[in-house]
Design a protein around this motif. Structure first.
Motif, mmCIF file in Angstrom:
data_model
loop_
_atom_site.group_PDB
_atom_site.id
_atom_site.type_symbol
_atom_site.label_atom_id
_atom_site.label_comp_id
_atom_site.label_asym_id
_atom_site.label_seq_id
_atom_site.Cartn_x
_atom_site.Cartn_y
_atom_site.Cartn_z
ATOM 1 N N ALA A 51 13.162 9.855 -4.665
ATOM 2 C CA ALA A 51 12.477 8.761 -3.962
ATOM 3 C C ALA A 51 13.391 7.958 -3.041
ATOM 4 C CB ALA A 51 11.802 7.849 -4.965
ATOM 5 N N GLY A 52 14.546 7.527 -3.516
ATOM 6 C CA GLY A 52 15.442 6.712 -2.692
ATOM 7 C C GLY A 52 15.953 7.465 -1.477
ATOM 8 N N LEU A 53 16.308 8.722 -1.669
ATOM 9 C CA LEU A 53 16.806 9.532 -0.559
ATOM 10 C C LEU A 53 15.686 9.887 0.414
ATOM 11 C CD1 LEU A 53 19.236 11.957 -2.425
ATOM 12 C CD2 LEU A 53 19.796 9.910 -1.151
ATOM 13 N N ASP A 54 14.507 10.129 -0.124
ATOM 14 C CA ASP A 54 13.361 10.471 0.724
ATOM 15 C C ASP A 54 13.044 9.323 1.678
ATOM 16 O OD1 ASP A 54 11.316 12.281 1.469
ATOM 17 O OD2 ASP A 54 9.862 11.041 0.391
ATOM 18 N N THR A 55 13.134 8.100 1.190
ATOM 19 C CA THR A 55 12.899 6.925 2.027
ATOM 20 C C THR A 55 13.942 6.829 3.136
ATOM 21 O OG1 THR A 55 11.936 5.768 0.148
ATOM 22 C CG2 THR A 55 12.637 4.421 2.005
ATOM 23 N N LEU A 56 15.215 7.048 2.784
ATOM 24 C CA LEU A 56 16.285 7.017 3.787
ATOM 25 C C LEU A 56 16.077 8.082 4.856
ATOM 26 C CD1 LEU A 56 19.447 6.456 1.578
ATOM 27 C CD2 LEU A 56 18.507 4.890 3.266
ATOM 28 N N VAL A 57 15.678 9.279 4.439
ATOM 29 C CA VAL A 57 15.443 10.372 5.392
ATOM 30 C C VAL A 57 14.315 10.006 6.345
ATOM 31 C CG1 VAL A 57 14.607 12.749 5.605
ATOM 32 C CG2 VAL A 57 16.354 12.198 3.921
ATOM 33 N N ALA A 58 13.229 9.463 5.805
ATOM 34 C CA ALA A 58 12.076 9.096 6.640
ATOM 35 C C ALA A 58 12.422 7.988 7.632
ATOM 36 C CB ALA A 58 10.911 8.677 5.757
ATOM 37 N N GLN A 59 13.180 6.996 7.186
ATOM 38 C CA GLN A 59 13.531 5.877 8.057
ATOM 39 C C GLN A 59 14.499 6.273 9.167
ATOM 40 O OE1 GLN A 59 15.090 3.070 5.254
ATOM 41 N NE2 GLN A 59 13.100 2.157 4.822
ATOM 42 N N ASN A 60 15.284 7.331 8.951
ATOM 43 C CA ASN A 60 16.301 7.734 9.920
ATOM 44 C C ASN A 60 16.022 9.097 10.533
ATOM 45 O OD1 ASN A 60 18.580 5.602 9.669
ATOM 46 N ND2 ASN A 60 17.910 6.008 7.585
ATOM 47 N N ALA A 61 14.790 9.572 10.444
ATOM 48 C CA ALA A 61 14.446 10.892 10.965
ATOM 49 C C ALA A 61 14.680 11.004 12.469
ATOM 50 C CB ALA A 61 12.990 11.222 10.630
ATOM 51 N N TRP A 62 14.507 9.916 13.174
ATOM 52 C CA TRP A 62 14.664 9.934 14.639
ATOM 53 C C TRP A 62 16.106 10.203 15.054
ATOM 54 C CZ3 TRP A 62 17.758 6.169 16.872
ATOM 55 C CH2 TRP A 62 18.130 5.117 16.045
ATOM 56 N N LYS A 63 17.065 10.031 14.153
ATOM 57 C CA LYS A 63 18.467 10.272 14.471
ATOM 58 C C LYS A 63 18.889 11.722 14.229
ATOM 59 C CE LYS A 63 19.877 5.623 13.075
ATOM 60 N NZ LYS A 63 20.696 4.858 12.124
ATOM 61 N N GLY A 64 17.972 12.535 13.739
ATOM 62 C CA GLY A 64 18.292 13.890 13.324
ATOM 63 C C GLY A 64 18.646 14.840 14.469
ATOM 64 N N TYR A 65 19.399 15.872 14.128
ATOM 65 C CA TYR A 65 19.777 16.903 15.093
ATOM 66 C C TYR A 65 18.710 17.994 15.205
ATOM 67 C CZ TYR A 65 24.457 14.942 15.132
ATOM 68 O OH TYR A 65 25.526 14.108 15.282
ATOM 69 N N LEU A 66 17.808 18.036 14.238
ATOM 70 C CA LEU A 66 16.771 19.059 14.220
ATOM 71 C C LEU A 66 15.486 18.487 14.808
ATOM 72 C CD1 LEU A 66 17.415 20.289 10.576
ATOM 73 C CD2 LEU A 66 18.391 21.194 12.704
ATOM 74 N N GLN A 67 14.985 19.131 15.864
ATOM 75 C CA GLN A 67 13.781 18.649 16.520
ATOM 76 C C GLN A 67 12.899 19.832 16.889
ATOM 77 O OE1 GLN A 67 15.448 16.572 19.838
ATOM 78 N NE2 GLN A 67 16.328 14.964 18.578
ATOM 79 N N ARG A 68 11.590 19.610 16.845
ATOM 80 C CA ARG A 68 10.628 20.660 17.198
ATOM 81 C C ARG A 68 10.873 21.166 18.612
ATOM 82 N NH1 ARG A 68 4.711 20.160 16.679
ATOM 83 N NH2 ARG A 68 4.994 22.393 16.725
ATOM 84 N N GLU A 69 10.639 22.436 18.800
ATOM 85 C CA GLU A 69 10.761 23.135 20.083
ATOM 86 C C GLU A 69 12.211 23.324 20.546
ATOM 87 O OE1 GLU A 69 8.300 24.741 21.631
ATOM 88 O OE2 GLU A 69 6.928 24.036 20.083
ATOM 89 N N LYS A 70 13.159 22.788 19.825
ATOM 90 C CA LYS A 70 14.561 22.985 20.164
ATOM 91 C C LYS A 70 14.976 24.381 19.689
ATOM 92 C CE LYS A 70 18.962 20.567 19.782
ATOM 93 N NZ LYS A 70 19.680 19.449 19.138
ATOM 94 N N CYS A 71 15.875 25.024 20.412
ATOM 95 C CA CYS A 71 16.339 26.345 20.005
ATOM 96 C C CYS A 71 17.045 26.262 18.653
ATOM 97 C CB CYS A 71 17.304 26.934 21.032
ATOM 98 S SG CYS A 71 16.506 27.467 22.544
ATOM 99 N N PHE A 72 16.806 27.250 17.814
ATOM 100 C CA PHE A 72 17.479 27.328 16.524
ATOM 101 C C PHE A 72 18.966 27.475 16.765
ATOM 102 C CE2 PHE A 72 19.342 29.667 13.044
ATOM 103 C CZ PHE A 72 18.853 29.007 11.938
ATOM 104 N N ASN A 73 19.774 26.725 16.001
ATOM 105 C CA ASN A 73 21.213 26.730 16.217
ATOM 106 C C ASN A 73 21.898 26.365 14.900
ATOM 107 O OD1 ASN A 73 23.869 26.139 16.947
ATOM 108 N ND2 ASN A 73 23.261 25.222 18.884
ATOM 109 N N VAL A 74 22.796 27.220 14.428
ATOM 110 C CA VAL A 74 23.502 26.971 13.174
ATOM 111 C C VAL A 74 24.357 25.708 13.265
ATOM 112 C CG1 VAL A 74 25.241 27.901 11.591
ATOM 113 C CG2 VAL A 74 23.446 29.376 12.456
ATOM 114 N N LEU A 75 24.904 25.404 14.423
ATOM 115 C CA LEU A 75 25.707 24.188 14.584
ATOM 116 C C LEU A 75 24.868 22.938 14.330
ATOM 117 C CD1 LEU A 75 27.767 25.140 17.761
ATOM 118 C CD2 LEU A 75 28.517 25.193 15.374
ATOM 119 N N ASP A 76 23.613 22.947 14.762
ATOM 120 C CA ASP A 76 22.722 21.812 14.500
ATOM 121 C C ASP A 76 22.452 21.662 13.003
ATOM 122 O OD1 ASP A 76 22.539 21.121 17.158
ATOM 123 O OD2 ASP A 76 20.637 22.157 17.487
ATOM 124 N N LEU A 77 22.346 22.777 12.295
ATOM 125 C CA LEU A 77 22.138 22.720 10.848
ATOM 126 C C LEU A 77 23.340 22.076 10.161
ATOM 127 C CD1 LEU A 77 20.623 26.250 10.102
ATOM 128 C CD2 LEU A 77 19.409 24.120 10.558
#
Length: 175
Positions: A51-77
């Protein structure tokens, strides 16, 4: 071919041919690289986080390196794992490591797209998912190393120990 796979070109084809020369000690190599169409991220789901981590992930999702339609890239992972590690550690999960995150990728649901699931590895490392908090703090204020500390001033979760009539620093400045 491995490098192409790391950048999302899963249907790539590579080949080479050794071209001999008149001099038997020399040769040229001809490479053929057909990358094909790169796979793109279709969906990214963060699943099974406590629960605590899930909330942090949701609140900071906009900062993520993974985004829809972006090319798959191991460096981003890799960058996303490091970002989550930093985020969790800055919020009290001091034993959390990037190695506590795993990915599951599905390329069968939609052609040339990857459905990605980001999950924690909980087994065997429960300590990483326990938040730690700063409790009571004690400050010992001395003018010299041999000064006797005989006074005490308590404020909220801070306790100031000092010698003399009053502390040499205002307690609110330290808090």
């Amino acid at each position: 071919l491995n490098t192409l796979h790391n950048y999302g070109y899963f249907s790539a084809h590579t080949d080479y041919e050794v071209l001999t020369q008149r001099n038997p000690k020399k040769a040229k190599i001809s490479y053929e690289v057909i990358p094909g169409v790169p796979y793109r991220l279709d969906s990214i789901a963060y699943q099974h986080f406590p629960a605590g981590l899930d909330t942090l992930v949701a609140q900071n999702a906009w900062k993520g390196y993974l985004q829809r339609e972006k090319c798959f890239n191991v460096l981003d992972l890799t960058d996303e794992r490091k970002r989550l590690e930093t985020l969790f550690r800055e919020n009290g999960y001091y034993y959390f490591s990037a190695n506590n995150i795993t990915y599951q990728a599905d390329t069968l649901q939609r052609e040339k797209y990857v459905q990605l699931r980001v999950r924690p590895k909980v087994a065997g490392n429960e300590k990483a998912f326990k938040p730690y908090y700063i409790g009571n703090m004690n400050f010992y204020l001395r003018r010299t190393s041999d000064e006797v500390v005989d006074q005490e001033l308590a404020m909220r979760s801070y306790t100031f120990h000092y010698g003399g009539k009053k502390p040499m620093v205002r307690p609110m400045a330290l808090s």
